[in-house]
Design a protein around this motif. Structure first.
Motif, mmCIF file in Angstrom:
data_model
loop_
_atom_site.group_PDB
_atom_site.id
_atom_site.type_symbol
_atom_site.label_atom_id
_atom_site.label_comp_id
_atom_site.label_asym_id
_atom_site.label_seq_id
_atom_site.Cartn_x
_atom_site.Cartn_y
_atom_site.Cartn_z
ATOM 1 N N ALA A 148 0.833 -1.206 0.000
ATOM 2 C CA ALA A 148 0.000 0.000 0.000
ATOM 3 C C ALA A 148 0.866 1.254 0.000
ATOM 4 O O ALA A 148 0.579 2.227 -0.705
ATOM 5 N N ALA A 149 1.936 1.221 0.783
ATOM 6 C CA ALA A 149 2.833 2.376 0.836
ATOM 7 C C ALA A 149 3.505 2.607 -0.512
ATOM 8 O O ALA A 149 3.670 3.748 -0.949
ATOM 9 N N ARG A 150 3.870 1.515 -1.160
ATOM 10 C CA ARG A 150 4.491 1.644 -2.486
ATOM 11 C C ARG A 150 3.510 2.259 -3.482
ATOM 12 O O ARG A 150 3.884 3.085 -4.319
ATOM 13 N N TYR A 151 2.262 1.832 -3.385
ATOM 14 C CA TYR A 151 1.221 2.384 -4.259
ATOM 15 C C TYR A 151 1.033 3.878 -3.995
ATOM 16 O O TYR A 151 0.977 4.694 -4.910
ATOM 17 N N ILE A 152 0.954 4.218 -2.708
ATOM 18 C CA ILE A 152 0.720 5.610 -2.320
ATOM 19 C C ILE A 152 1.880 6.508 -2.729
ATOM 20 O O ILE A 152 1.678 7.671 -3.099
ATOM 21 N N ALA A 153 3.084 5.958 -2.680
ATOM 22 C CA ALA A 153 4.267 6.765 -2.992
ATOM 23 C C ALA A 153 4.210 7.341 -4.397
ATOM 24 O O ALA A 153 4.818 8.378 -4.671
ATOM 25 N N THR A 154 3.468 6.683 -5.267
ATOM 26 C CA THR A 154 3.365 7.178 -6.640
ATOM 27 C C THR A 154 2.055 7.928 -6.881
ATOM 28 O O THR A 154 1.794 8.360 -7.998
ATOM 29 N N ARG A 155 1.244 8.073 -5.839
ATOM 30 C CA ARG A 155 -0.039 8.777 -5.952
ATOM 31 C C ARG A 155 -0.169 9.765 -4.805
ATOM 32 O O ARG A 155 -0.827 9.503 -3.810
ATOM 33 N N ARG A 156 0.443 10.881 -4.971
ATOM 34 C CA ARG A 156 0.569 11.886 -3.923
ATOM 35 C C ARG A 156 -0.756 12.343 -3.306
ATOM 36 O O ARG A 156 -0.841 12.527 -2.088
ATOM 37 N N PRO A 157 -1.821 12.539 -4.081
ATOM 38 C CA PRO A 157 -3.079 12.998 -3.463
ATOM 39 C C PRO A 157 -3.604 12.062 -2.377
ATOM 40 O O PRO A 157 -4.171 12.513 -1.386
ATOM 41 N N ILE A 158 -3.400 10.736 -2.551
ATOM 42 C CA ILE A 158 -3.864 9.781 -1.547
ATOM 43 C C ILE A 158 -3.098 9.969 -0.247
ATOM 44 O O ILE A 158 -3.668 9.977 0.848
ATOM 45 N N ALA A 159 -1.794 10.107 -0.358
ATOM 46 C CA ALA A 159 -0.968 10.313 0.835
ATOM 47 C C ALA A 159 -1.373 11.586 1.564
ATOM 48 O O ALA A 159 -1.395 11.638 2.794
ATOM 49 N N GLU A 160 -1.709 12.611 0.810
ATOM 50 C CA GLU A 160 -2.099 13.877 1.429
ATOM 51 C C GLU A 160 -3.417 13.739 2.190
ATOM 52 O O GLU A 160 -3.589 14.320 3.261
#
Length: 201
Positions: free
Chosen positions: A159-171
């Protein structure tokens, strides 16, 4: 409590106590983007750090369970309750802070020990939550928790790897974590106190 129920509770507990780890790990992935072995190093580091958290929690729970009267155990619900209240207080106190620390430095090597150390250091609250939960259940349920937790570590890394490439989700996660974390811990603490009959509840 059946093993299926314990497993479901373990899923919920893991997700709640590791929301912040998703953000931290995604930053590790962002930092190590393009460097060889990044996913392997982060995965091993996360397992080492989280394994240390689990071992510490179980050892404390076993020691406390051996030396404390059974009637005292429900009062361990005060630990997540107080941690949640403290986190809520900190979130309220820092509500006007706008710190946007973007740590995007792709291509830098990520060390296994650094991931493990950050995971363990970031897991102090996890230990405070897991110990009273482990004290309240039997060995079979603890085993179910551990198995589910270890399986979900891999999911967490993915999940973290996925999020790392999708900045809006992390925000979005970062925006709401300061509310979800204290809220769920407070509820968890109250549930442990009530189910154990603490304070005559």
């Amino acid at each position: 409590m059946t093993l299926a129920v314990s497993a479901l509770q373990a899923v919920g507990l893991f997700l709640v106590t590791n929301i912040d780890d998703i953000i931290v790990l995604s930053l590790f992935f962002a930092r190590g983007a393009g460097a060889p072995g990044t996913t392997f190093k982060i995965t091993v580091g996360q397992y080492l750090g989280f394994g240390a958290i689990l071992v510490t929690s179980i050892l404390i729970a076993l020691g406390a369970g051996a030396f404390l009267p059974e009637g005292v155990i429900p009062y361990f619900g005060l630990i997540p309750l107080l941690i949640g209240l403290r986190a809520a207080w900190q979130a309220w106190r820092n509500r006007d802070d706008d710190d946007d620390d973007d740590d995007d430095d792709p291509g830098r090597a990520v060390a296994i020990w650094s991931v493990a150390a950050v995971t363990f250091a970031n897991g102090g609250d996890n230990i405070g939550v897991y110990v009273p939960v482990f004290l309240a259940v039997g060995p079979a349920a603890i085993t179910a928790y551990v198995v589910v937790f270890l399986a979900l570590v891999a999911v967490l890394v993915l999940a973290a790897r996925y999020i790392a490439t999708r900045r809006p989700i992390a925000e979005v996660l970062e925006r709401w974590e300061h509310i979800l974390f204290p809220l769920v811990l407070i509820v968890l603490g109250v549930v442990i106190l009530v189910e154990g009959g603490a304070f005559g509840l």
